[in-house]
Motif scaffolding. Sequence first.
Motif, PDB file in Angstrom:
ATOM      1  N   VAL A 125     -25.389 -20.174 -51.115  1.00  0.00           N
ATOM      2  CA  VAL A 125     -25.891 -20.939 -52.259  1.00  0.00           C
ATOM      3  C   VAL A 125     -27.057 -21.854 -51.878  1.00  0.00           C
ATOM      4  N   ARG A 126     -27.432 -21.862 -50.613  1.00  0.00           N
ATOM      5  CA  ARG A 126     -28.623 -22.607 -50.189  1.00  0.00           C
ATOM      6  C   ARG A 126     -29.854 -21.853 -50.707  1.00  0.00           C
ATOM      7  N   PRO A 127     -30.921 -22.542 -51.028  1.00  0.00           N
ATOM      8  CA  PRO A 127     -32.130 -21.844 -51.491  1.00  0.00           C
ATOM      9  C   PRO A 127     -32.612 -20.763 -50.512  1.00  0.00           C
ATOM     10  N   SER A 128     -32.474 -21.017 -49.232  1.00  0.00           N
ATOM     11  CA  SER A 128     -32.935 -20.061 -48.217  1.00  0.00           C
ATOM     12  C   SER A 128     -31.930 -18.948 -47.938  1.00  0.00           C
ATOM     13  N   LYS A 129     -30.670 -19.172 -48.337  1.00  0.00           N
ATOM     14  CA  LYS A 129     -29.563 -18.254 -48.013  1.00  0.00           C
ATOM     15  C   LYS A 129     -29.450 -18.043 -46.498  1.00  0.00           C
ATOM     16  N   LYS A 130     -29.662 -19.118 -45.742  1.00  0.00           N
ATOM     17  CA  LYS A 130     -29.657 -19.059 -44.278  1.00  0.00           C
ATOM     18  C   LYS A 130     -28.632 -20.027 -43.700  1.00  0.00           C
ATOM     19  N   LEU A 131     -27.909 -19.564 -42.683  1.00  0.00           N
ATOM     20  CA  LEU A 131     -26.974 -20.432 -41.977  1.00  0.00           C
ATOM     21  C   LEU A 131     -27.689 -21.580 -41.275  1.00  0.00           C
ATOM     22  N   ALA A 132     -28.937 -21.372 -40.922  1.00  0.00           N
ATOM     23  CA  ALA A 132     -29.714 -22.420 -40.262  1.00  0.00           C
ATOM     24  C   ALA A 132     -29.822 -23.672 -41.132  1.00  0.00           C
ATOM     25  N   ASP A 133     -29.674 -23.518 -42.439  1.00  0.00           N
ATOM     26  CA  ASP A 133     -29.802 -24.637 -43.362  1.00  0.00           C
ATOM     27  C   ASP A 133     -28.462 -25.235 -43.780  1.00  0.00           C
ATOM     28  N   VAL A 134     -27.395 -24.862 -43.066  1.00  0.00           N
ATOM     29  CA  VAL A 134     -26.066 -25.388 -43.360  1.00  0.00           C
ATOM     30  C   VAL A 134     -25.718 -26.425 -42.299  1.00  0.00           C
ATOM     31  N   ASP A 135     -25.223 -27.570 -42.752  1.00  0.00           N
ATOM     32  CA  ASP A 135     -24.750 -28.593 -41.820  1.00  0.00           C
ATOM     33  C   ASP A 135     -23.382 -29.095 -42.282  1.00  0.00           C
ATOM     34  N   VAL A 136     -22.781 -29.947 -41.474  1.00  0.00           N
ATOM     35  CA  VAL A 136     -21.441 -30.455 -41.777  1.00  0.00           C
ATOM     36  C   VAL A 136     -21.425 -31.159 -43.131  1.00  0.00           C
ATOM     37  N   LYS A 137     -22.446 -31.955 -43.408  1.00  0.00           N
ATOM     38  CA  LYS A 137     -22.505 -32.696 -44.672  1.00  0.00           C
ATOM     39  C   LYS A 137     -22.468 -31.744 -45.876  1.00  0.00           C
ATOM     40  N   ALA A 138     -23.215 -30.649 -45.805  1.00  0.00           N
ATOM     41  CA  ALA A 138     -23.234 -29.681 -46.912  1.00  0.00           C
ATOM     42  C   ALA A 138     -21.869 -29.022 -47.094  1.00  0.00           C
ATOM     43  N   VAL A 139     -21.216 -28.696 -45.991  1.00  0.00           N
ATOM     44  CA  VAL A 139     -19.889 -28.061 -46.065  1.00  0.00           C
ATOM     45  C   VAL A 139     -18.881 -29.039 -46.651  1.00  0.00           C
ATOM     46  N   LYS A 140     -18.903 -30.279 -46.182  1.00  0.00           N
ATOM     47  CA  LYS A 140     -17.955 -31.278 -46.693  1.00  0.00           C
ATOM     48  C   LYS A 140     -18.174 -31.527 -48.186  1.00  0.00           C
ATOM     49  N   LYS A 141     -19.435 -31.564 -48.611  1.00  0.00           N
ATOM     50  CA  LYS A 141     -19.733 -31.765 -50.026  1.00  0.00           C
ATOM     51  C   LYS A 141     -19.141 -30.626 -50.858  1.00  0.00           C
ATOM     52  N   LYS A 142     -19.328 -29.388 -50.385  1.00  0.00           N
ATOM     53  CA  LYS A 142     -18.810 -28.238 -51.129  1.00  0.00           C
ATOM     54  C   LYS A 142     -17.283 -28.185 -51.083  1.00  0.00           C
TER      55      LYS A 142
END
Length: 188
Positions: A125-142
């Motif tokens: 669901v990231r605009p880039s659809k890349k794991l490189a753009d995933v961090d802990v904060k994004a996972v916790k938010k989701k």
Amino acid sequence: MTAATLSRDAAWELLCQWTESESLRKHALAVEAVMRAYAREYGEDEELWGITGLLHDMDYEKYPTQEDHPFRGVEALRERGYPEVMLEAILGHASYSGVPRTTRLAKALFAVDELSGFVIAVALVRPSKKLADVDVKAVKKKLKEKSFARGCNREEIVQGAQELGLDLDDHIARVITALQGVADRLGL
């Protein structure tokens, strides 16, 4: 078959015989990668841990019910001589199986299965659809958004980190790092 005689190529071939879905194969590759990372960290047998991750859901496509999964796959693996420690871990990753997670291998598989899928869902669901753009904060938010990846068992994600004796944020970070290492194989 002993842990020393496990073949990753044979395991991949077996997975492909049982699983046609590309998304399920990618899930298997993701869990394998994270299991290998934890094996390295803990000084465990990387092949055993990786192949356990690769094959943990091999029967899910054909037998998606709680009555059959992961029991059918474990039967097939037992017939082929896979090690009992692997089979117990695969059974234990399904909390409804009634098989306790007594080994570090079993606890790790349980801990990484749901979370690996969840991290990948976050990447998608990231605009880039890349794991490189995933961090802990994004996972916790989701994780807080109950409508996101609603089939994912958030309680098991928390429980998995606890069973490994890890802080949830630390566990999420380790899973993200391991998945980023195989992002090209996952198309992410």
